[in-house]
Each structure stands twice: as C-alpha cells, then as structure tokens.
Design a protein around this motif. Structure first.
Motif, mmCIF file in Angstrom:
data_model
loop_
_atom_site.group_PDB
_atom_site.id
_atom_site.type_symbol
_atom_site.label_atom_id
_atom_site.label_comp_id
_atom_site.label_asym_id
_atom_site.label_seq_id
_atom_site.Cartn_x
_atom_site.Cartn_y
_atom_site.Cartn_z
ATOM 1 N N GLN A 91 2.330 0.754 -10.428
ATOM 2 C CA GLN A 91 1.499 1.468 -9.456
ATOM 3 C C GLN A 91 0.094 1.656 -10.029
ATOM 4 O O GLN A 91 -0.064 1.983 -11.198
ATOM 5 N N PHE A 92 -0.904 1.458 -9.176
ATOM 6 C CA PHE A 92 -2.300 1.674 -9.552
ATOM 7 C C PHE A 92 -2.860 2.834 -8.739
ATOM 8 O O PHE A 92 -2.633 2.912 -7.530
ATOM 9 N N TYR A 93 -3.587 3.719 -9.396
ATOM 10 C CA TYR A 93 -4.142 4.879 -8.710
ATOM 11 C C TYR A 93 -5.661 4.843 -8.765
ATOM 12 O O TYR A 93 -6.246 4.517 -9.802
ATOM 13 N N ILE A 113 0.837 -1.185 0.000
ATOM 14 C CA ILE A 113 0.000 0.000 0.000
ATOM 15 C C ILE A 113 0.873 1.236 0.000
ATOM 16 O O ILE A 113 1.834 1.335 0.737
ATOM 17 N N ILE A 114 0.537 2.203 -0.826
ATOM 18 C CA ILE A 114 1.252 3.474 -0.867
ATOM 19 C C ILE A 114 0.296 4.566 -0.422
ATOM 20 O O ILE A 114 -0.802 4.689 -0.937
ATOM 21 N N VAL A 115 0.717 5.373 0.531
ATOM 22 C CA VAL A 115 -0.106 6.501 0.956
ATOM 23 C C VAL A 115 0.123 7.624 -0.036
ATOM 24 O O VAL A 115 1.097 8.347 0.035
ATOM 25 N N LEU A 116 -0.787 7.761 -0.991
ATOM 26 C CA LEU A 116 -0.653 8.779 -2.022
ATOM 27 C C LEU A 116 -1.365 10.031 -1.542
ATOM 28 O O LEU A 116 -2.571 10.144 -1.627
ATOM 29 N N LEU A 133 -12.909 16.116 -7.588
ATOM 30 C CA LEU A 133 -12.096 15.065 -6.979
ATOM 31 C C LEU A 133 -12.242 15.144 -5.466
ATOM 32 O O LEU A 133 -11.975 16.194 -4.869
ATOM 33 N N ILE A 134 -12.684 14.040 -4.843
ATOM 34 C CA ILE A 134 -12.955 14.062 -3.406
ATOM 35 C C ILE A 134 -11.975 13.211 -2.611
ATOM 36 O O ILE A 134 -11.685 13.496 -1.446
ATOM 37 N N ARG A 135 -11.448 12.133 -3.200
ATOM 38 C CA ARG A 135 -10.496 11.257 -2.522
ATOM 39 C C ARG A 135 -9.558 10.653 -3.559
ATOM 40 O O ARG A 135 -9.898 10.532 -4.733
ATOM 41 N N PHE A 136 -8.381 10.226 -3.131
ATOM 42 C CA PHE A 136 -7.521 9.427 -3.981
ATOM 43 C C PHE A 136 -6.574 8.598 -3.135
ATOM 44 O O PHE A 136 -6.250 8.946 -2.011
ATOM 45 N N ASP A 137 -6.174 7.458 -3.674
ATOM 46 C CA ASP A 137 -5.234 6.581 -2.989
ATOM 47 C C ASP A 137 -4.572 5.710 -4.038
ATOM 48 O O ASP A 137 -4.854 5.806 -5.230
#
Length: 313
Positions: free
Chosen positions: A283-285, A8-11, A300-304
């Motif tokens: 990497q997947f976004y 998991i990457i904290v983007l 845009l409200i969230r992203f990870d």
C-alpha cells in the motif's frame, strides 16, 4: 514478467476512535446525503500513469497492465465551472501494442461508479469526458522525451463547499520545506506504528473530516476504517531518499521517492496485517500538507492511497 494489479483504496481515516470523547470528534459534523451527485472516473491504462484534476492526483499507477479502476474524484473538484484534467504517462518502456494505451470515462452519477461500467450505462448528459489514447497519438517527440502529457477540460459543480485550499499560502520547493514535511510525516508514521490514536487523531482530524465529507461517507464508515488501518505497519523512506512534490497549484506538499521516474512513488508504504490471498500487496499513502494563511506550521489537509498487488508469473 510479474503481473501487477493496482486498486484504489479510499483512505478516509487512520486512527482508532476508542477513548475519544464525542465533543472532540469532528466526524460528528459529517452531513450524509445518499442522493448527492458524485463525480467518478474510470481509467484503463497500460503504462505508469498519473491523472490529476485541478492539480490533485486522483489516479496513480506505477505498474499496470490493462485493468479498469473506478474511483471517485469529488476530492479534486474545488471550484464551479471548468475543471482541468491532466494526463501524464511514462513512456520509458513504450512499445506499440495495438490496443488503446489509455481510456478515460469520467461521469456524473447519483450512484457513483462503485462497479466497473461503460459509457452505455450512463445517460449521455452525465458523461463529462470520454477519451481514448492510441499508438497513433504518440509522437517521436513523446518517445524521445520519455513521457506523454495532455490536458482536457470538463465542467462540474463543487460537491461540497470546503475552502481550505483557497486559504493556503503558496509553497516553494526548498530544503526547509523538505525538512518540515519529513518531520511531520516521521511523527505521524511513528504514532501510527505505536498505535497512539490520540496523537494520530489530533494530526489527521481536519483532513479526515474534509476527505470524508467530499466522499459522502458516514461517520460509522470512518470509524471502521480507523480501527482497521491503525493495525497496519507503516514505513517512511530515509530523508535522503525523498523529494518534495508540490500539488494543488502550489498549495500542497507531499513526499515522494527520489528517482528519475516520471511517475513518482509515495515515500510511505504499509502492509496489511493479515496479508492478501492472491498475492503480495503493497500500500502507498499520499499525505498532503499545507500552511493556512496566518499560520507558520504545516497542517495535514488531504490524504489518499492506493495498493499494488504483485502476482507471481
């Protein structure tokens, strides 16, 4: 068979801060609290798995073989009291293996779970979910349908009061929504690849602030992430290869790869600029859009994001 390892990457940000005036920097409003209690989850799984909390995917594994991943879940706690944890496992290639198919340890901890731990490292009152799934729990009906689905409950408090989801209109899966989300993501990925930090920041700043505040991050950490991630190269699938996936109990839309798989892959990938020493990393976004009440345009409200390392045999 190739070995896959998911991490998991904290983007938290996606743009460079150079040239931005301080009065336009929403991250200046971040409030950091080193003693804030975090909620974290440690799953160990052997099949493609998606774990959602309050209909927000906090863990997604496309190919994975028996490693433990710690991850913060504050981003998914949007109410006080009872929370809903949903487990979805793809059983298309299921075979009995003797080991637990899935383990979940969900805890409340002032220090979070930045390293792999176990239930003995936390006070009993801080363990909110300790769940194990074995071969004996898989029924013939599960195998026939090709998936396992289960819902668990636990109690938690809102880490930070952010009410944006409660101010979102309900979305309906439609061709129009697909067109609009694809157009938004097409513009964003183009700006990212063009290194157009002004446009990127304009698009992501509200979501960036909320994600950063929920994660309990400092502004300087965000700015370093911006600079690093803007150097990546992003790829968006053609629109006819995409489907809309709606989360957040009908309030958030994202794009996934169109296929018959149970666990849907994001439509956006990127590559590290300098590669990765132990294998090929993809990497997947996941970018989630909503429509705030009183507005018509997507925001845009969230992203990870997460990464998969593909090792050789």
């Amino acid at each position: 068979m190739k070995k896959y390892m998911l991490s998991i990457i904290v983007l938290l940000t996606l743009a460079s801060c150079k040239g931005q005036e301080s009065e336009t920097e929403i991250l200046d409003k971040l409030k950091y609290n080193a003693d804030k209690s975090n909620y974290g989850i440690q799953p160990t799984f052997y099949y493609p798995t998606e774990i959602s909390i309050n209909d927000y995917p906090v863990v997604k594994g496309l190919e994975f073989f028996g490693n433990t991943i710690p991850n913060f879940i504050d981003i998914a706690i949007n109410k006080n009291g009872e929370q809903e944890l949903k487990i979805l496992i793809d059983l298309s290639n299921y075979k009995k293996q003797g080991n637990p198919i899935l383990k979940i340890l969900l805890v409340r901890s002032a220090k979070g779970i930045s390293i792999i731990s176990n239930e003995y490292d936390f006070p009993e009152e801080n363990i909110l979910v300790n769940y194990e799934l074995s071969d004996d729990d898989i029924t013939q009906e599960n195998i026939k349908s090709g998936y396992f689905l289960k819902t668990l409950k636990f109690n938690a408090k809102i880490p930070v009061e952010l009410s944006s989801l409660n101010k979102s209109v309900q979305l309906k899966n439609s061709t129009e929504l697909l067109d609009n989300v694809y157009s938004a993501l097409s513009n964003l990925t183009k700006d990212l690849n063009d290194k157009n930090s002004n446009n990127v920041l304009e698009i992501i700043q509200n979501a960036e602030f909320e994600v950063a505040q929920l994660r309990g991050m400092k502004k300087e950490w965000m700015l370093k992430e911006r600079e690093a991630l803007l150097s990546n190269t992003f790829t968006l699938l053609p629109k006819d290869s995409c489907d809309v996936k709606i989360y957040g109990n009908g309030t958030m839309a994202t794009l996934v790869k169109k296929n018959s798989e149970i666990i849907k892959q994001s439509a956006i990938t990127s590559k590290f600029t300098k590669g990765f020493p132990s294998g090929k990393v993809v990497q997947f976004y996941n970018f989630y859009y909503n429509i705030p009440k009183g507005k018509e345009e997507l925001e845009l409200i969230r992203f990870d994001g997460y990464a998969i390392t593909k090792y050789k045999k």
